[in-house]
Write an enzyme that holds these catalytic residues in place. Structure first.
Site, short mmCIF file in Angstrom:
data_model
loop_
_atom_site.label_atom_id
_atom_site.label_comp_id
_atom_site.label_asym_id
_atom_site.label_seq_id
_atom_site.Cartn_x
_atom_site.Cartn_y
_atom_site.Cartn_z
N TYR A 33 0.83 -1.20 0.00
CA TYR A 33 0.00 0.00 0.00
C TYR A 33 0.86 1.25 0.00
O TYR A 33 2.08 1.18 0.20
CB TYR A 33 -0.96 0.00 1.21
CG TYR A 33 -0.31 0.36 2.52
CD1 TYR A 33 0.53 -0.53 3.19
CD2 TYR A 33 -0.53 1.61 3.11
CE1 TYR A 33 1.12 -0.18 4.40
CE2 TYR A 33 0.06 1.95 4.33
CZ TYR A 33 0.88 1.05 4.96
OH TYR A 33 1.48 1.40 6.14
N LYS A 147 6.37 -1.96 1.92
CA LYS A 147 5.23 -1.36 2.61
C LYS A 147 4.04 -2.31 2.50
O LYS A 147 3.07 -2.07 1.77
CB LYS A 147 4.91 0.02 2.03
CG LYS A 147 4.13 0.92 2.98
CD LYS A 147 4.20 2.38 2.52
CE LYS A 147 3.24 3.30 3.23
NZ LYS A 147 3.36 3.37 4.67
N GLU A 179 12.36 2.36 14.03
CA GLU A 179 11.50 3.44 13.53
C GLU A 179 10.24 3.45 14.36
O GLU A 179 10.09 2.64 15.28
CB GLU A 179 11.19 3.24 12.04
CG GLU A 179 10.44 1.96 11.74
CD GLU A 179 10.11 1.79 10.26
OE1 GLU A 179 10.00 2.78 9.52
OE2 GLU A 179 9.94 0.63 9.84
N LEU A 203 11.13 1.21 6.94
CA LEU A 203 10.50 1.65 5.71
C LEU A 203 11.26 2.88 5.19
O LEU A 203 11.55 3.79 5.97
CB LEU A 203 9.04 2.04 5.98
CG LEU A 203 8.28 2.40 4.70
CD1 LEU A 203 7.82 1.15 3.97
CD2 LEU A 203 7.10 3.30 5.00
N1 PDD Z 1 2.95 5.29 7.39
N2 PDD Z 1 7.61 3.84 8.84
C1 PDD Z 1 6.44 3.18 8.87
C2 PDD Z 1 6.40 1.85 9.54
C3 PDD Z 1 5.28 3.76 8.29
O1 PDD Z 1 4.12 3.11 8.32
C4 PDD Z 1 5.37 5.05 7.70
C5 PDD Z 1 4.20 5.73 7.05
C6 PDD Z 1 6.62 5.70 7.69
C7 PDD Z 1 6.81 7.06 7.07
O2 PDD Z 1 6.79 6.99 5.66
P1 PDD Z 1 6.36 8.24 4.78
O3 PDD Z 1 7.26 9.36 5.17
O4 PDD Z 1 6.60 7.77 3.38
O5 PDD Z 1 4.92 8.55 5.07
C8 PDD Z 1 7.71 5.06 8.27
C9 PDD Z 1 1.81 5.73 6.62
C10 PDD Z 1 1.61 7.17 6.55
C11 PDD Z 1 0.59 4.98 7.15
O6 PDD Z 1 0.73 3.80 7.43
O7 PDD Z 1 -0.48 5.55 7.24
#
Ligand code: PDD
Length: 280
Positions: A33, A147, A179, A203
């Site tokens: 996703y 992801k 993270e 991620l």
């Molecule tokens: N989550 N690490 C994890 C485990 C995440 O689920 C996310 C983002 C990030 C940050 O990634 P980005 O900067 O590309 O949004 C890091 C999304 C927003 C979610 O699950 O809703």
């Protein structure tokens, strides 16, 4: 009001029950996703999100339903049909639908969907005051760079944070900080930024990447390495990054103040610059 939904080449709304019970996304978490933000109906960093989606699909061998061009066209039409200007788009691609079996055919037709949703991004007060977090063991699988929709460990960690009355859970494994449950984590120590290197344990966050670029432009040194959990209590600033939160100060970890407990200067600088970059 139902949200606008793109499903396998057509537009409908989230009121329509489109997914089959034997979709592998539902039964096996066999899917990836993305979440991207839009401001004034303009997608933010959509190229970065598309490329991460593409890498994820290739990593788990799901065929790609979009080219970069057709993905952009789908997003534009989705936002044109959306009734509000700012929000997020959730995108999911599953291996497809087929009789339930761990063995899957090499030629499945992927399920591709995307919907837009209103979202309350943090306001100035929240951005200044930041968030409090807890630490918790990282119970996820070993391909956190993909992801994947398998978010059970993340959801359980998030629930633990909520029960502790804080906003985020920071995941720890083998004595090092990986993270957040839905964000990347950064520490600031002696004027330098420390964040986990890109590998299978985290991620590759889109905001992470932009924040590092902005720090380097500002001549701030960035060390990409695992932060020991013991270092968590010996730093001046901390922040997380994510699409929904942007650059967000962390003021307390496991009930202990970070630095003086207020948003620090490096976090403030990156937060301002990131907010600007999003609207360019
Ligand atoms: N989550 N690490 C994890 C485990 C995440 O689920 C996310 C983002 C990030 C940050 O990634 P980005 O900067 O590309 O949004 C890091 C999304 C927003 C979610 O699950 O809703």
């Amino acid at each position: 009001m139902p949200d606008v939904l793109y499903f396998n080449g057509r537009f409908t709304t989230t009121e329509e029950r489109v997914l089959g019970v034997e979709d592998r996304g539902f039964q096996f978490g066999d899917a990836v996703y993305e979440v991207f933000k839009f401001l004034s109906r303009r997608p933010v960093f959509i190229g970065d999100h598309f490329r991460r989606l593409q890498r994820g699909l290739q990593a788990i061998e799901i065929s790609e339903p979009w080219t970069e061009e057709s993905f952009g066209a789908m997003a534009r039409e989705l936002l044109a049909r959306t009734a509000f200007d700012d929000g997020i788009v959730y995108v999911q691609v599953t291996r497809g639908e087929g009789e339930r079996s761990h063995f899957y055919s090499d030629h499945m037709q992927p399920t591709a969907l995307a919907y837009s949703r209103k979202f309350r991004f943090p306001d100035e007060t929240k951005k200044e005051h930041g968030i409090r977090v807890i630490t918790t063991p990282d119970l996820r699988w070993r391909h956190c760079d993909v992801k994947s929709v398998n978010l059970l460990a993340n959801a359980l960690a998030k629930k633990k944070a909520q029960r502790a009355g804080v906003d985020e859970a920071i995941l720890i494994a083998d004595g090092s900080v990986r993270e957040g449950a839905s964000s990347n984590f950064f520490a600031v120590r002696d004027g330098r930024i420390i964040t986990h290197q890109l590998d299978e344990h985290i991620l590759p966050g889109v905001v992470r990447d932009h924040a590092i670029g902005l720090a380097l432009d500002a001549k701030i040194r960035v060390d990409e390495r695992p932060l020991r959990d013991t270092e968590l209590f010996d730093m001046q600033e901390a922040f997380i990054t994510s699409t929904s939160m942007g650059v967000m100060p962390v003021t307390e970890i496991d009930g202990r103040r970070v630095g003086n407990g207020r948003r620090g200067p490096i976090t403030t600088l990156l937060q301002r610059q990131f907010d600007e970059a999003e609207t360019k």
